[in-house]
Design a protein around this motif. Structure first.
Motif, PDB file in Angstrom:
ATOM      1  N   THR A  26       0.839  -1.198   0.000  1.00 14.45           N
ATOM      2  CA  THR A  26       0.000   0.000   0.000  1.00 14.45           C
ATOM      3  C   THR A  26       0.869   1.240   0.000  1.00 14.45           C
ATOM      4  OG1 THR A  26      -1.783  -1.115   1.218  1.00 14.45           O
ATOM      5  CG2 THR A  26      -1.747   1.295   1.283  1.00 14.45           C
ATOM      6  N   LEU A  27       0.536   2.192  -0.871  1.00 11.57           N
ATOM      7  CA  LEU A  27       1.243   3.463  -0.919  1.00 11.57           C
ATOM      8  C   LEU A  27       0.226   4.591  -0.957  1.00 11.57           C
ATOM      9  CD1 LEU A  27       3.808   5.191  -1.225  1.00 11.57           C
ATOM     10  CD2 LEU A  27       3.644   4.855  -3.709  1.00 11.57           C
ATOM     11  N   SER A  28       0.322   5.485   0.036  1.00 13.89           N
ATOM     12  CA  SER A  28      -0.553   6.650   0.103  1.00 13.89           C
ATOM     13  C   SER A  28       0.306   7.907   0.045  1.00 13.89           C
ATOM     14  CB  SER A  28      -1.362   6.619   1.400  1.00 13.89           C
ATOM     15  OG  SER A  28      -2.099   7.819   1.554  1.00 13.89           O
ATOM     16  N   ILE A  29      -0.028   8.818  -0.883  1.00 11.56           N
ATOM     17  CA  ILE A  29       0.762  10.032  -1.071  1.00 11.56           C
ATOM     18  C   ILE A  29      -0.154  11.244  -0.991  1.00 11.56           C
ATOM     19  CG2 ILE A  29       2.370  11.272  -2.568  1.00 11.56           C
ATOM     20  CD1 ILE A  29       2.828   8.624  -4.068  1.00 11.56           C
ATOM     21  N   ILE A  30       0.212  12.206  -0.140  1.00 14.45           N
ATOM     22  CA  ILE A  30      -0.453  13.500  -0.125  1.00 14.45           C
ATOM     23  C   ILE A  30       0.408  14.475  -0.917  1.00 14.45           C
ATOM     24  CG2 ILE A  30      -1.140  15.452   1.297  1.00 14.45           C
ATOM     25  CD1 ILE A  30      -1.874  13.562   3.494  1.00 14.45           C
ATOM     26  N   PHE A  31      -0.177  15.099  -1.921  1.00 20.46           N
ATOM     27  CA  PHE A  31       0.535  16.078  -2.741  1.00 20.46           C
ATOM     28  C   PHE A  31       0.287  17.460  -2.142  1.00 20.46           C
ATOM     29  CE2 PHE A  31      -0.086  12.343  -5.200  1.00 20.46           C
ATOM     30  CZ  PHE A  31       1.053  12.219  -5.974  1.00 20.46           C
ATOM     31  N   ASP A  32       1.375  18.086  -1.683  1.00 23.23           N
ATOM     32  CA  ASP A  32       1.283  19.313  -0.893  1.00 23.23           C
ATOM     33  C   ASP A  32       1.494  20.577  -1.704  1.00 23.23           C
ATOM     34  OD1 ASP A  32       2.792  17.203   1.238  1.00 23.23           O
ATOM     35  OD2 ASP A  32       1.058  18.300   1.995  1.00 23.23           O
ATOM     36  N   GLY A  33       1.589  20.470  -3.020  1.00 21.98           N
ATOM     37  CA  GLY A  33       1.851  21.649  -3.829  1.00 21.98           C
ATOM     38  C   GLY A  33       3.323  21.840  -4.117  1.00 21.98           C
ATOM     39  N   TYR A  34       4.164  21.023  -3.486  1.00 20.34           N
ATOM     40  CA  TYR A  34       5.596  21.065  -3.745  1.00 20.34           C
ATOM     41  C   TYR A  34       5.913  20.156  -4.937  1.00 20.34           C
ATOM     42  CZ  TYR A  34       6.034  23.248   0.841  1.00 20.34           C
ATOM     43  OH  TYR A  34       5.920  24.094   1.908  1.00 20.34           O
ATOM     44  N   ALA A  35       7.045  20.409  -5.560  1.00 18.26           N
ATOM     45  CA  ALA A  35       7.476  19.568  -6.681  1.00 18.26           C
ATOM     46  C   ALA A  35       7.666  18.137  -6.188  1.00 18.26           C
ATOM     47  CB  ALA A  35       8.775  20.107  -7.274  1.00 18.26           C
ATOM     48  N   THR A  36       7.183  17.171  -6.955  1.00 14.82           N
ATOM     49  CA  THR A  36       7.318  15.776  -6.570  1.00 14.82           C
ATOM     50  C   THR A  36       8.765  15.339  -6.700  1.00 14.82           C
ATOM     51  OG1 THR A  36       5.082  15.339  -7.380  1.00 14.82           O
ATOM     52  CG2 THR A  36       6.507  13.434  -7.005  1.00 14.82           C
ATOM     53  N   PRO A  37       9.393  14.875  -5.610  1.00  8.96           N
ATOM     54  CA  PRO A  37      10.809  14.465  -5.697  1.00  8.96           C
ATOM     55  C   PRO A  37      11.007  13.333  -6.693  1.00  8.96           C
ATOM     56  CG  PRO A  37      10.075  14.626  -3.410  1.00  8.96           C
ATOM     57  CD  PRO A  37       8.847  14.714  -4.254  1.00  8.96           C
ATOM     58  N   ASN A  38      12.069  13.419  -7.462  1.00  5.99           N
ATOM     59  CA  ASN A  38      12.386  12.341  -8.402  1.00  5.99           C
ATOM     60  C   ASN A  38      12.614  11.026  -7.668  1.00  5.99           C
ATOM     61  OD1 ASN A  38      12.232  13.931 -10.743  1.00  5.99           O
ATOM     62  ND2 ASN A  38      14.337  14.655 -10.468  1.00  5.99           N
ATOM     63  N   GLU A  39      13.124  11.136  -6.437  1.00  2.00           N
ATOM     64  CA  GLU A  39      13.379   9.934  -5.644  1.00  2.00           C
ATOM     65  C   GLU A  39      12.079   9.216  -5.273  1.00  2.00           C
ATOM     66  OE1 GLU A  39      16.814  12.651  -5.385  1.00  2.00           O
ATOM     67  OE2 GLU A  39      14.633  12.894  -5.175  1.00  2.00           O
ATOM     68  N   LEU A  40      11.004   9.966  -5.100  1.00  2.00           N
ATOM     69  CA  LEU A  40       9.701   9.346  -4.854  1.00  2.00           C
ATOM     70  C   LEU A  40       9.231   8.603  -6.097  1.00  2.00           C
ATOM     71  CD1 LEU A  40       7.079   8.774  -3.356  1.00  2.00           C
ATOM     72  CD2 LEU A  40       6.311  11.087  -3.909  1.00  2.00           C
ATOM     73  N   LYS A  41       9.425   9.207  -7.257  1.00  2.00           N
ATOM     74  CA  LYS A  41       9.051   8.540  -8.503  1.00  2.00           C
ATOM     75  C   LYS A  41       9.837   7.242  -8.669  1.00  2.00           C
ATOM     76  CE  LYS A  41       8.534  13.114 -10.596  1.00  2.00           C
ATOM     77  NZ  LYS A  41       9.063  14.014 -11.650  1.00  2.00           N
ATOM     78  N   GLU A  42      11.127   7.293  -8.296  1.00  4.77           N
ATOM     79  CA  GLU A  42      11.959   6.103  -8.398  1.00  4.77           C
ATOM     80  C   GLU A  42      11.467   5.025  -7.438  1.00  4.77           C
ATOM     81  OE1 GLU A  42      15.307   3.736  -9.654  1.00  4.77           O
ATOM     82  OE2 GLU A  42      14.231   5.440 -10.496  1.00  4.77           O
ATOM     83  N   LEU A  43      11.111   5.425  -6.231  1.00  2.00           N
ATOM     84  CA  LEU A  43      10.596   4.470  -5.250  1.00  2.00           C
ATOM     85  C   LEU A  43       9.346   3.777  -5.778  1.00  2.00           C
ATOM     86  CD1 LEU A  43      10.511   3.253  -2.349  1.00  2.00           C
ATOM     87  CD2 LEU A  43       9.163   5.261  -1.679  1.00  2.00           C
ATOM     88  N   ILE A  44       8.457   4.542  -6.401  1.00  5.73           N
ATOM     89  CA  ILE A  44       7.224   3.974  -6.962  1.00  5.73           C
ATOM     90  C   ILE A  44       7.539   2.965  -8.059  1.00  5.73           C
ATOM     91  CG2 ILE A  44       5.099   4.499  -8.213  1.00  5.73           C
ATOM     92  CD1 ILE A  44       5.150   7.252  -6.835  1.00  5.73           C
ATOM     93  N   SER A  45       8.428   3.346  -8.952  1.00  8.49           N
ATOM     94  CA  SER A  45       8.721   2.488 -10.110  1.00  8.49           C
ATOM     95  C   SER A  45       9.421   1.196  -9.716  1.00  8.49           C
ATOM     96  CB  SER A  45       9.572   3.253 -11.129  1.00  8.49           C
ATOM     97  OG  SER A  45      10.842   3.578 -10.583  1.00  8.49           O
ATOM     98  N   LEU A  46      10.056   1.175  -8.529  1.00  7.60           N
ATOM     99  CA  LEU A  46      10.795  -0.011  -8.092  1.00  7.60           C
ATOM    100  C   LEU A  46       9.931  -1.043  -7.380  1.00  7.60           C
ATOM    101  CD1 LEU A  46      14.094   1.632  -6.745  1.00  7.60           C
ATOM    102  CD2 LEU A  46      13.832   0.235  -8.812  1.00  7.60           C
TER     103      LEU A  46
END
Length: 484
Positions: free
Chosen positions: A193-213
């Motif tokens: 399970t992954l829950s993400i709150i988008f706070d208006g800040y730029a989405t970190p590339n490292e978060l995208k990498e974590l998702i893709s892995l």
């Protein structure tokens, strides 16, 4: 000679008491084995028994955690003149920290702040750090990590947090430092399970990498409010297009991208929950989904604002046959009528009827022969309770057993209305016990009348009905209206 049930057997039994805290606490006093089993369950999620306003409970939990701290941490607190009374001067009976399987960083912060209100911020921070370090070294495996804000950044390396290697649920936000996501991506690739709150800040590339892995991501929860958007992470989700089975979208604006939902062709549950949307804006992005076939979809919920009804009707025509749960608040008459045609296999339904639409409820009952549960609004411009009772008694299908009523205005139901309904239910061919649930907010409900309660108790004792009330907030949690 007494026979003692083994630990695993007791554990399975006591888990059924998690919601019945009073009974679970009484098990603590039976013997050492029962006490240990109960303590493990209570401390598995100790955070759900504490409330921000209950400083007594907060202080008790904090003192127990401090008692579990390693000696070097206790000495550090003492050196900084931080003295927190512990339940006993001796070592605790159990290592309570090791039983925790859920770690909410913000709850630890809140726990310390509420319990040490008169301490300097620097001393509160030190207490938080030592407690979190203790969790890092002792909790294995950790099931859930809640870490939403950057007010309290974790300042140690995650490889030293062994429980995270088997983390199954992560609740986070885009405001967190990129280093957090980078370290996590190095050791954690089996999130369920992954829950993400988008706070208006730029989405970190490292978060995208974590998702893709992630290898087996099944539940995805995305929450975007105000000027935030989940647009940037959509490419990273493609690797999980065949594994995600539950998708929950939360927000307060309607111009977010929704076409990416079509990636998840194995969806079994889709919750589309948006509040405070300007009238007249109908989520035009949902138009791209109206013809997408989700052959495994069983649950569809629109708790607040609904996309344009014609889009939803097309969606139901494509996917309604497999639906077992359908909840929609904002709808029109055509959409309400279409449920009977497109969703014949429903088990559970929430829909809002106007006061002149009792015939639509009858049509749904006649066409949805497997329907077991329905929730309706009553009062003011909606159905009357009396008509609902009559219709349920005379038209509900054989499998039906649960009626939820949410009163928008004060109930005018009387014992003269209740008793014929219960008698009719008693005389049905299928002898299922009726579960009658009243959702209580601010209105006067039928159970506020003593004579009504006498009738209810009478038919409860006869085994005809089960009656209970639940608070509005709890009902919303049960239906996943918000992030838990």
């Amino acid at each position: 000679m007494t026979c003692q049930l083994p630990f695993d057997c007791l554990n399975d039994i006591f888990k059924c008491l998690e919601e019945d805290k009073h009974t679970l606490y009484s098990c603590l006093l039976v013997n050492h084995l029962w006490c240990e089993v109960s303590v493990r369950i209570i401390w598995g999620n100790i955070w759900n028994i504490r409330t921000p306003r209950n400083n007594i409970v907060s202080s008790s939990i904090l003192s127990t955690l401090v008692a579990c701290l390693p000696n070097e941490s206790k000495e550090l607190l003492c050196k900084n003149e931080i003295f927190i009374l512990t339940p006993t001067p001796k070592l605790p009976l159990f290592n309570y920290t090791a039983f925790c399987k859920i770690l909410p960083i913000s709850s630890i912060d809140e726990l310390v702040v509420n319990s040490l209100q008169n301490k300097k911020p620097s001393k509160k921070r030190l207490v938080k750090e030592e407690i979190i370090k203790m969790f890092a070294n002792q909790v294995y495996p950790l099931k859930k990590l809640f870490y939403y804000n950057n007010y309290y950044p974790l300042n140690f390396s995650f490889p030293y947090f062994p429980g995270l290697r088997d983390l199954s649920e992560l609740y986070c936000s885009t405001i967190l430092p990129s280093n957090f996501y980078y370290q996590l991506s190095q050791i954690c690739c089996n999130l369920h399970t992954l829950s993400i709150i988008f706070d208006g800040y730029a989405t970190p590339n490292e978060l995208k990498e974590l998702i893709s892995l992630q290898n087996n991501l099944k539940v995805l929860i995305l929450s975007a409010y105000d000027n935030a958007s989940w647009k940037d992470i959509i490419p990273a989700l493609k690797n999980n297009s065949n594994t995600i089975t539950k998708l929950r979208l939360y927000g307060n604006k309607s111009n977010l991208p929704f076409s990416f939902v079509g990636l998840f062709y194995n969806l079994q549950e889709f919750i589309f929950s948006f509040m405070n949307v300007v009238n007249g804006n109908y989520f035009e992005g949902f138009k791209s989904l109206q013809y997408v076939n989700f052959s495994n979809l069983q649950t569809l919920k629109f708790p607040y604002h609904c996309p344009r009804p014609e889009y939803v009707m097309e969606f139901l025509e494509t996917n309604g046959k497999n639906l077992k749960k359908f909840y929609v608040r904002g709808s029109n008459k055509a959409l309400r009528l279409s449920i009977a045609d497109f969703c014949p296999n429903l088990r559970s339904l929430f829909i809002v009827f106007n006061n002149n639409e009792i015939d639509i409820l009858k049509v749904i009952f006649n066409n949805c022969e497997y329907l077991e549960s329905i929730k309706v609004w009553c009062g003011k411009h909606y159905l009357s309770e009396k008509k609902v009772f009559e219709t349920v008694a005379n038209y509900s299908p054989n499998n039906f057993y649960e009626l939820k009523i949410d009163n928008i205005s004060h109930s005018d139901i009387s014992p003269e209305d209740l008793e014929p309904f219960f008698i009719s239910w008693k005389n049905r061919i299928t002898k299922r016990i009726l579960s009658l649930i009243i959702i209580k907010e601010y209105c006067k409900n039928l159970d506020d009348d003593e004579e009504n309660m006498e009738i209810i108790k009478k038919y409860e004792n006869l085994g005809i009905i089960r009656f209970r009330t639940i608070g509005y907030e709890k009902e919303k949690d049960e239906e996943n209206y918000f992030i838990i």
